[in-house]
Design a protein around this motif. Sequence first.
Motif, PDB file in Angstrom:
ATOM      1  N   VAL A 187      22.665   0.607   5.802  1.00  0.00           N
ATOM      2  CA  VAL A 187      23.588   0.641   6.934  1.00  0.00           C
ATOM      3  C   VAL A 187      22.810   0.200   8.169  1.00  0.00           C
ATOM      4  CG1 VAL A 187      25.205   2.019   8.281  1.00  0.00           C
ATOM      5  CG2 VAL A 187      24.860   2.530   5.853  1.00  0.00           C
ATOM      6  N   ASP A 188      23.086  -1.022   8.610  1.00  0.00           N
ATOM      7  CA  ASP A 188      22.410  -1.700   9.725  1.00  0.00           C
ATOM      8  C   ASP A 188      20.969  -2.046   9.345  1.00  0.00           C
ATOM      9  OD1 ASP A 188      24.603  -1.850  11.463  1.00  0.00           O
ATOM     10  OD2 ASP A 188      24.274   0.206  12.134  1.00  0.00           O
ATOM     11  N   THR A 189      20.468  -3.130   9.951  1.00  0.00           N
ATOM     12  CA  THR A 189      19.152  -3.639   9.533  1.00  0.00           C
ATOM     13  C   THR A 189      18.197  -3.857  10.701  1.00  0.00           C
ATOM     14  OG1 THR A 189      19.877  -5.971   9.570  1.00  0.00           O
ATOM     15  CG2 THR A 189      20.167  -4.759   7.492  1.00  0.00           C
ATOM     16  N   GLY A 190      18.445  -3.227  11.826  1.00  0.00           N
ATOM     17  CA  GLY A 190      17.465  -3.228  12.893  1.00  0.00           C
ATOM     18  C   GLY A 190      17.292  -4.563  13.595  1.00  0.00           C
ATOM     19  N   VAL A 191      16.115  -4.745  14.185  1.00  0.00           N
ATOM     20  CA  VAL A 191      15.826  -5.878  15.055  1.00  0.00           C
ATOM     21  C   VAL A 191      15.273  -7.067  14.281  1.00  0.00           C
ATOM     22  CG1 VAL A 191      14.500  -6.637  17.063  1.00  0.00           C
ATOM     23  CG2 VAL A 191      15.406  -4.307  16.978  1.00  0.00           C
ATOM     24  N   GLY A 192      14.429  -6.789  13.287  1.00  0.00           N
ATOM     25  CA  GLY A 192      13.803  -7.854  12.521  1.00  0.00           C
ATOM     26  C   GLY A 192      12.519  -8.344  13.153  1.00  0.00           C
ATOM     27  N   ASN A 193      11.753  -9.069  12.362  1.00  0.00           N
ATOM     28  CA  ASN A 193      10.473  -9.607  12.814  1.00  0.00           C
ATOM     29  C   ASN A 193      10.603 -11.066  13.230  1.00  0.00           C
ATOM     30  OD1 ASN A 193       9.110  -7.236  12.400  1.00  0.00           O
ATOM     31  ND2 ASN A 193       7.945  -7.932  10.619  1.00  0.00           N
ATOM     32  N   GLY A 194       9.847 -11.427  14.254  1.00  0.00           N
ATOM     33  CA  GLY A 194       9.716 -12.828  14.626  1.00  0.00           C
ATOM     34  C   GLY A 194      10.929 -13.462  15.257  1.00  0.00           C
ATOM     35  N   LYS A 195      11.868 -12.656  15.744  1.00  0.00           N
ATOM     36  CA  LYS A 195      13.088 -13.210  16.325  1.00  0.00           C
ATOM     37  C   LYS A 195      12.840 -13.685  17.762  1.00  0.00           C
ATOM     38  CE  LYS A 195      15.437 -11.908  12.638  1.00  0.00           C
ATOM     39  NZ  LYS A 195      16.357 -12.653  11.801  1.00  0.00           N
ATOM     40  N   GLU A 196      13.453 -14.784  18.107  1.00  0.00           N
ATOM     41  CA  GLU A 196      13.369 -15.316  19.476  1.00  0.00           C
ATOM     42  C   GLU A 196      14.524 -14.735  20.279  1.00  0.00           C
ATOM     43  OE1 GLU A 196      11.846 -16.887  22.599  1.00  0.00           O
ATOM     44  OE2 GLU A 196      10.925 -17.542  20.729  1.00  0.00           O
ATOM     45  N   ARG A 197      14.179 -13.858  21.247  1.00  0.00           N
ATOM     46  CA  ARG A 197      15.200 -13.187  22.052  1.00  0.00           C
ATOM     47  C   ARG A 197      14.833 -13.335  23.531  1.00  0.00           C
ATOM     48  NH1 ARG A 197      17.382 -13.685  17.892  1.00  0.00           N
ATOM     49  NH2 ARG A 197      17.968 -12.078  16.372  1.00  0.00           N
ATOM     50  N   PRO A 198      15.087 -14.494  24.130  1.00  0.00           N
ATOM     51  CA  PRO A 198      14.609 -14.742  25.499  1.00  0.00           C
ATOM     52  C   PRO A 198      15.189 -13.807  26.545  1.00  0.00           C
ATOM     53  CG  PRO A 198      16.096 -16.480  24.747  1.00  0.00           C
ATOM     54  CD  PRO A 198      15.770 -15.660  23.555  1.00  0.00           C
ATOM     55  N   TYR A 199      16.365 -13.242  26.294  1.00  0.00           N
ATOM     56  CA  TYR A 199      16.985 -12.365  27.293  1.00  0.00           C
ATOM     57  C   TYR A 199      16.961 -10.892  26.871  1.00  0.00           C
ATOM     58  CZ  TYR A 199      18.405 -16.811  29.188  1.00  0.00           C
ATOM     59  OH  TYR A 199      18.379 -18.100  29.697  1.00  0.00           O
ATOM     60  N   MET A 200      16.294 -10.609  25.753  1.00  0.00           N
ATOM     61  CA  MET A 200      16.049  -9.230  25.305  1.00  0.00           C
ATOM     62  C   MET A 200      14.588  -9.150  24.861  1.00  0.00           C
ATOM     63  SD  MET A 200      18.900  -7.392  25.548  1.00  0.00           S
ATOM     64  CE  MET A 200      19.134  -6.149  24.276  1.00  0.00           C
ATOM     65  N   PRO A 201      13.651  -9.240  25.797  1.00  0.00           N
ATOM     66  CA  PRO A 201      12.236  -9.386  25.432  1.00  0.00           C
ATOM     67  C   PRO A 201      11.685  -8.253  24.583  1.00  0.00           C
ATOM     68  CG  PRO A 201      12.489  -8.917  27.789  1.00  0.00           C
ATOM     69  CD  PRO A 201      13.849  -9.244  27.268  1.00  0.00           C
ATOM     70  N   PHE A 202      12.248  -7.032  24.707  1.00  0.00           N
ATOM     71  CA  PHE A 202      11.725  -5.923  23.899  1.00  0.00           C
ATOM     72  C   PHE A 202      12.156  -6.035  22.445  1.00  0.00           C
ATOM     73  CE2 PHE A 202      15.052  -4.672  26.911  1.00  0.00           C
ATOM     74  CZ  PHE A 202      16.121  -4.403  26.057  1.00  0.00           C
ATOM     75  N   PHE A 203      13.026  -7.011  22.115  1.00  0.00           N
ATOM     76  CA  PHE A 203      13.389  -7.284  20.726  1.00  0.00           C
ATOM     77  C   PHE A 203      12.720  -8.558  20.206  1.00  0.00           C
ATOM     78  CE2 PHE A 203      17.797  -5.067  21.211  1.00  0.00           C
ATOM     79  CZ  PHE A 203      17.184  -3.836  21.108  1.00  0.00           C
TER      80      PHE A 203
ATOM     81  N   ASP B 101       6.646  -7.447  15.017  1.00  0.00           N
ATOM     82  CA  ASP B 101       5.899  -7.504  13.762  1.00  0.00           C
ATOM     83  C   ASP B 101       5.746  -6.076  13.255  1.00  0.00           C
ATOM     84  OD1 ASP B 101       4.387  -8.252  11.602  1.00  0.00           O
ATOM     85  OD2 ASP B 101       2.536  -8.546  12.739  1.00  0.00           O
ATOM     86  N   THR B 102       6.829  -5.540  12.721  1.00  0.00           N
ATOM     87  CA  THR B 102       6.865  -4.141  12.295  1.00  0.00           C
ATOM     88  C   THR B 102       6.653  -4.024  10.787  1.00  0.00           C
ATOM     89  OG1 THR B 102       9.248  -4.033  11.813  1.00  0.00           O
ATOM     90  CG2 THR B 102       8.560  -3.730  14.116  1.00  0.00           C
ATOM     91  N   ASP B 103       6.473  -2.791  10.347  1.00  0.00           N
ATOM     92  CA  ASP B 103       6.264  -2.493   8.926  1.00  0.00           C
ATOM     93  C   ASP B 103       7.558  -2.074   8.232  1.00  0.00           C
ATOM     94  OD1 ASP B 103       3.519  -3.008   9.027  1.00  0.00           O
ATOM     95  OD2 ASP B 103       3.076  -0.962   9.682  1.00  0.00           O
ATOM     96  N   PHE B 104       8.675  -2.597   8.697  1.00  0.00           N
ATOM     97  CA  PHE B 104       9.955  -2.122   8.164  1.00  0.00           C
ATOM     98  C   PHE B 104      10.046  -2.283   6.645  1.00  0.00           C
ATOM     99  CE2 PHE B 104      14.345  -3.062   6.859  1.00  0.00           C
ATOM    100  CZ  PHE B 104      14.925  -1.834   7.129  1.00  0.00           C
ATOM    101  N   LEU B 105       9.697  -3.442   6.114  1.00  0.00           N
ATOM    102  CA  LEU B 105       9.822  -3.649   4.669  1.00  0.00           C
ATOM    103  C   LEU B 105       8.866  -2.734   3.908  1.00  0.00           C
ATOM    104  CD1 LEU B 105      10.333  -7.509   4.317  1.00  0.00           C
ATOM    105  CD2 LEU B 105      12.047  -5.675   4.303  1.00  0.00           C
TER     106      LEU B 105
END
Length: 297
Positions: A73-89, A93-97
């Motif tokens: 249920v929901d999959t979070g932010v993810g790794n390596g995403k380009e989010r120019p207007y949400m810099p904290f996302f 490089d998390t250990d989610f997997l």
Amino acid sequence: MDTITLGDVEITRVVEQPPAGLPREFVFPDVPRRDWEANATWLAPDHWRPEQDEVLAVMQTWLVRSGGRTILVDTGVGNGKERPYMPFFAHLDTDFLHNLARAGVQPEDVDVVVNTHLHGDHVGWNTRLDGSAWVPTFPNARYLLARADFDYWNPLNEHRTRSGRKMQNVFEDSVAPVHEAGLVTLWEDSYVLDDALRIDPAPGHTPGSSVLTLTSGTDRAVFVGDLLHSPLQFVSPDRCPSFDEDEAAATATRRRVLGWAADHNALVLPAHLAGSGAAEIRRDGDRFAVEEWAAFA
């Protein structure tokens, strides 16, 4: 891992990022500090840091095992995403997997992914980067998405949204690839997963926001996504965060779903609640109160 069992269903909390503080005036710009101070005895320190005036939120996925299937249920932010207007996302490089593996689940084991809505912090691990291409993280899963949200956030439809540029790239890197891979079911009205689980519309936060209701034996629970961002909204259900697309609809939905939860002794599992992560609630006049926090550590 943090696991509880309700009826025949097992729920495990898989954390992507531990609780972090966001400025209260960013998350709840219309809720004065005095409201938080009036509830400080139980909001601090898990949900509000008075000294920094920060609301705490955790990024997490609910792992649900029901009817022999593995459901996220929901999959979070993810790794390596380009989010120019949400810099904290951006560029995480998390250990989610690895955390998911600690719960006994490899990406190939996932049967169903439920995105309660399509904001970037709920769809990020739908995909992972393979070379220069975004590919489904869970290749054997059926991804369940509300058609209302799919249409609303598809940039080709050019909807004007409250989130504006904050959603830049989200659809393209975390939604479109799973759809193009033929893994998406776009549901409308409601969707029954099995005898214990059903998805229903809960519009307001986004047009296609949904809740996943669990009914197994005598136990009840509801995964509410971003129906609330802080337990303050139990006692002040008309208070909205800055992220709600339609505040009036979100308030009506929140009152309806929390009312059902209170009347059915259902565990309420939001997406970002820090501390114990979930709570049973009761009615308190026209508001609600925490009856008991969940057993998650």
